[in-house]
Scaffold this active site. Structure first.
Site, mmCIF file in Angstrom:
data_model
loop_
_atom_site.group_PDB
_atom_site.id
_atom_site.type_symbol
_atom_site.label_atom_id
_atom_site.label_comp_id
_atom_site.label_asym_id
_atom_site.label_seq_id
_atom_site.Cartn_x
_atom_site.Cartn_y
_atom_site.Cartn_z
ATOM 1 N N LYS A 30 -32.720 -113.595 -69.355
ATOM 2 C CA LYS A 30 -34.037 -114.110 -68.549
ATOM 3 C C LYS A 30 -33.661 -115.379 -67.853
ATOM 4 C CE LYS A 30 -36.776 -111.165 -70.298
ATOM 5 N NZ LYS A 30 -36.143 -110.430 -71.367
HETATM 6 C C1 LIG Z 1 -42.500 -107.881 -70.619
HETATM 7 C C2 LIG Z 1 -41.659 -108.219 -71.504
HETATM 8 N N1 LIG Z 1 -42.395 -108.621 -72.841
HETATM 9 C C3 LIG Z 1 -41.865 -108.819 -73.698
HETATM 10 C C4 LIG Z 1 -40.334 -109.086 -73.989
HETATM 11 C C5 LIG Z 1 -39.800 -109.363 -75.358
HETATM 12 O O1 LIG Z 1 -38.766 -110.399 -75.248
HETATM 13 P P1 LIG Z 1 -37.742 -110.540 -76.307
HETATM 14 O O2 LIG Z 1 -36.743 -109.686 -75.924
HETATM 15 O O3 LIG Z 1 -37.278 -111.999 -76.264
HETATM 16 O O4 LIG Z 1 -38.457 -110.341 -77.709
HETATM 17 C C6 LIG Z 1 -39.886 -108.511 -73.044
HETATM 18 C C7 LIG Z 1 -38.208 -108.436 -73.100
HETATM 19 O O5 LIG Z 1 -37.715 -108.159 -72.132
HETATM 20 C C8 LIG Z 1 -40.337 -107.913 -71.812
HETATM 21 O O6 LIG Z 1 -39.616 -107.469 -70.929
#
Ligand SMILES: Cc1ncc(COP(=O)(O)O)c(C=O)c1O
Length: 403
Positions: free
Chosen positions: A216
């Site tokens: 990210k």
């Molecule tokens: C649109 C979206 N929401 C939520 C998440 C979840 O994030 P995490 O991987 O930090 O749990 C992601 C992960 O890339 C995502 O692309």
């Protein structure tokens, strides 16, 4: 029931779905210079090491350390929000936000089918039902015009995502939510620093949820944060994040909470990253400018959207490979992988996922087209102009060599 008809229909459905899915992942070979260009990697060039050393020196490695509130404060300010609640991931931030809203069985939440599985799972963890909406073809974000027909008396919230860093169309979305008395929770996992009409992503709804996974724009390795301007919401989210310990007595719990606390170590990295907020966002935008200049004349590629009044932060440089390109998206990925260039396919929409698929009805044509044609190119903040020139050259070569 005639089982042969049922079986034939199932097989037909499987075939229909299979053509939409990406082929086997290509194997990555080092490029001519012996180098692999990864699809993403973090840039940890600020005070990350110094702050981590401070955690060790002070013996604060748990969530009780001082970097956690410092990171919450610094990051929420960047989003134009009063409160930040740091969590273990973007997924737990989303779940915590849904739990703080009090969602449960019988409730419905509207979200785009074109998203990562975590958005739908966070809703499902509460017992509520994810209700899916297609994307609109220009920005690939949730199609606001299609939301209204999915609203029922059970609908409680709408969760737009700012896909690949391009904000969703928040004005009509927020006014629809106000008219229908629905809560908006932004899934801002991709959108650190993105702006819609001069306002930062993260401050449009009741709350927003960011991811700090290593790919990210701002990272803590694994991690996430809820941002909000609502004090009561922030307080309840903090309480639920920490096992819902009650104030009057330790180890006393009146509701079921979670342990979604971020550690001081993660927050130390997060604070150092947030100190470089502008330069990390600008690095993604700069990558996009170089890609665009080199690829805009290449027939058969649809480049990521740019919309007046909107700051797309190009979390990932995402393209569509059209028929006119001459070879398929998967063949292009194969070619790039053989030259040491790593890529990723787009999300597979939620309605095609085995855990959410009910009856396949060709209801989401735009998302399916994105799934079939979409891929993203290396997008790390560490990329050099030379790297991007090499990637663009290999893309143009792949087109002329036809597969
Ligand atoms: C649109 C979206 N929401 C939520 C998440 C979840 O994030 P995490 O991987 O930090 O749990 C992601 C992960 O890339 C995502 O692309």
């Amino acid at each position: 029931m005639d089982t042969s008809i049922t079986l034939a229909k199932t097989l037909e459905t499987q075939k229909e779905v299979a053509v939409l899915l990406p082929k086997k992942e290509p194997s990555l070979c080092p490029g001519p210079d012996g180098k692999i260009i990864p699809v993403c990697e973090p840039r940890l060039s600020g005070r990350e090491g110094e702050y981590l050393a401070e955690c060790l020196k002070t013996n604060w490695i748990s969530s009780g350390g001082p970097f956690v509130p410092a990171f919450e404060e610094a990051f929420s300010v960047q989003c134009g929000c009063r409160y930040g609640i740091a969590c273990t991931s973007g997924t737990t931030a989303l779940h915590l936000a849904m739990a703080t809203l009090g969602l449960g069985r019988g409730d419905e939440v509207i979200l785009p089918t074109f998203t990562m599985i975590a958005t739908a799972n966070a809703v499902a963890y509460t017992g509520a039902k994810p209700v899916l909406v297609d994307s609109e073809p220009k920005t690939w974000n949730i199609d606001i015009e299609q939301i209204e027909m999915k609203i029922t008396s059970r609908t409680k919230a709408i969760v737009p995502i700012h896909t690949y860093g391009h904000p969703a169309d928040m004005d009509p979305l927020v006014s629809l939510s106000q008219r229908k008395n629905l809560v908006v929770i932004e899934d801002a996992a991709h959108a650190h620093g993105a702006e819609y009409k001069g306002k930062r992503a993260g401050g449009f709804g009741q709350a927003a949820c960011f991811s700090f996974y290593a790919n990210k724009i701002i990272t803590t390795g694994e991690g996430g944060m809820i941002t909000t301007n609502d004090e009561a919401f922030a307080e309840k989210a903090r309480m639920l994040r920490d096992h819902a310990f009650s104030k009057e007595r330790h180890f006393w719990h009146k509701v079921a909470g979670f342990n979604y606390r971020m550690t001081n170590l993660q927050a130390a990295i997060g604070l150092a990253q947030t100190e470089q907020f502008d330069s990390l966002v600008e690095a993604r935008i700069k990558n996009a400018e170089i890609y665009e200049a080199l690829l805009k004349e290449t027939p058969g590629l649809t480049l990521p959207p740019r919309t007046p009044g909107i700051k797309n932060v190009f979390w990932m440089y995402a393209i569509l490979v059209e028929k006119e390109f001459g070879i398929s998206r998967d063949a292009l990925r194969q070619r790039l992988a053989s030259k040491g260039i790593e890529t990723r396919t787009f999300f597979i929409p939620i309605h095609l996922q085995p855990i959410y698929r009910r009856k396949y009805r060709r209801e989401f044509p735009v998302s399916e087209e994105l799934c079939e044609k979409g891929m993203y190119l290396p997008s790390a903040p560490t990329l050099t102009k030379k790297d991007i020139e090499r990637i663009a050259l290999e893309i143009r070569r792949a087109r002329t060599r036809k597969g």
